[in-house]
Design a protein around this motif. Structure first.
Motif, PDB file in Angstrom:
ATOM      1  N   TYR A  35       8.508   4.982   3.916  1.00 51.74           N
ATOM      2  CA  TYR A  35       7.598   4.979   2.782  1.00 51.74           C
ATOM      3  C   TYR A  35       8.287   4.660   1.471  1.00 51.74           C
ATOM      4  O   TYR A  35       9.475   4.840   1.317  1.00 51.74           O
ATOM      5  CB  TYR A  35       6.798   6.274   2.687  1.00 51.74           C
ATOM      6  N   THR A  36       7.486   4.120   0.611  1.00 57.65           N
ATOM      7  CA  THR A  36       7.796   3.705  -0.748  1.00 57.65           C
ATOM      8  C   THR A  36       8.914   2.668  -0.794  1.00 57.65           C
ATOM      9  O   THR A  36       9.960   2.875  -1.384  1.00 57.65           O
ATOM     10  CB  THR A  36       8.133   4.906  -1.645  1.00 57.65           C
ATOM     11  N   ASN A  38       9.403  -0.796  -2.317  1.00 60.59           N
ATOM     12  CA  ASN A  38       8.761  -1.647  -3.311  1.00 60.59           C
ATOM     13  C   ASN A  38       9.559  -2.896  -3.664  1.00 60.59           C
ATOM     14  O   ASN A  38       9.029  -3.789  -4.308  1.00 60.59           O
ATOM     15  CB  ASN A  38       8.496  -0.854  -4.592  1.00 60.59           C
ATOM     16  N   SER A  56       4.023   0.901   0.723  1.00 57.33           N
ATOM     17  CA  SER A  56       4.491   0.345  -0.536  1.00 57.33           C
ATOM     18  C   SER A  56       3.381   0.416  -1.572  1.00 57.33           C
ATOM     19  O   SER A  56       2.196   0.390  -1.237  1.00 57.33           O
ATOM     20  CB  SER A  56       4.912  -1.112  -0.333  1.00 57.33           C
ATOM     21  N   SER A  57       3.778   0.455  -2.817  1.00 63.93           N
ATOM     22  CA  SER A  57       2.815   0.331  -3.911  1.00 63.93           C
ATOM     23  C   SER A  57       2.896  -1.064  -4.532  1.00 63.93           C
ATOM     24  O   SER A  57       2.327  -1.310  -5.578  1.00 63.93           O
ATOM     25  CB  SER A  57       3.073   1.408  -4.970  1.00 63.93           C
TER      26      SER A  57
END
Length: 137
Positions: A35-36, A38, A56-57
């Motif tokens: 997770y995360t 970017n 991802s953001s």
């Protein structure tokens, strides 16, 4: 330890697992979700590691990638590191050789130039080689 829980998926932050764990999970059929993620380079890194899923953001940019940014095999990486090390050693040897030669030339030049004597009582006064010792007193 995770195998005893009969899990089929591992959810972890990108810094929590090392490459041996990723390889073991892939070989055992466990899905990994990091997770995360970017950045493009990190996305490429996990793409090459055959990670199944990431969160991802920054989906707009990451979804537009059609291939990893850059990937080299471990053996190529080792060749690059060894080659760089050899290059640095030879570079250092060349620099030391240049410094040694310049000092040797300076020492030879100082040997051929006329020597000077210093008055013992007054070290700031120097006399050329052509003056006799009797003239100094």
């Amino acid at each position: 330890p995770i195998y005893k829980y009969n899990a089929s998926m591992v959810n972890a932050a990108w810094w929590e697992l090392d490459w041996t764990a990723v390889e073991q999970f892939n070989q055992s059929g466990l899905s990994i979700i990091f997770y995360t993620i970017n950045s493009l380079w990190l996305y490429s890194l996990y793409w090459c590691a055959d990670v199944n899923t990431i969160t991802s953001s920054n989906c707009q940019i990451l979804s537009s990638m059609t291939s990893p940014i850059y990937h080299i095999t471990p053996s190529t990486y080792i060749y690059i590191c060894v080659g760089n090390g050899i290059f640095c050693v030879f570079g250092a040897m060349i620099i030391l050789k240049i410094v040694y030669r310049s000092r040797t030339r300076r020492d030879i030049n100082s040997m051929t130039s006329p020597t000077t004597r210093t008055d013992v009582n007054n070290p700031m006064t120097t006399y050329d080689n052509h003056q006799s010792l009797y003239e100094l007193r």
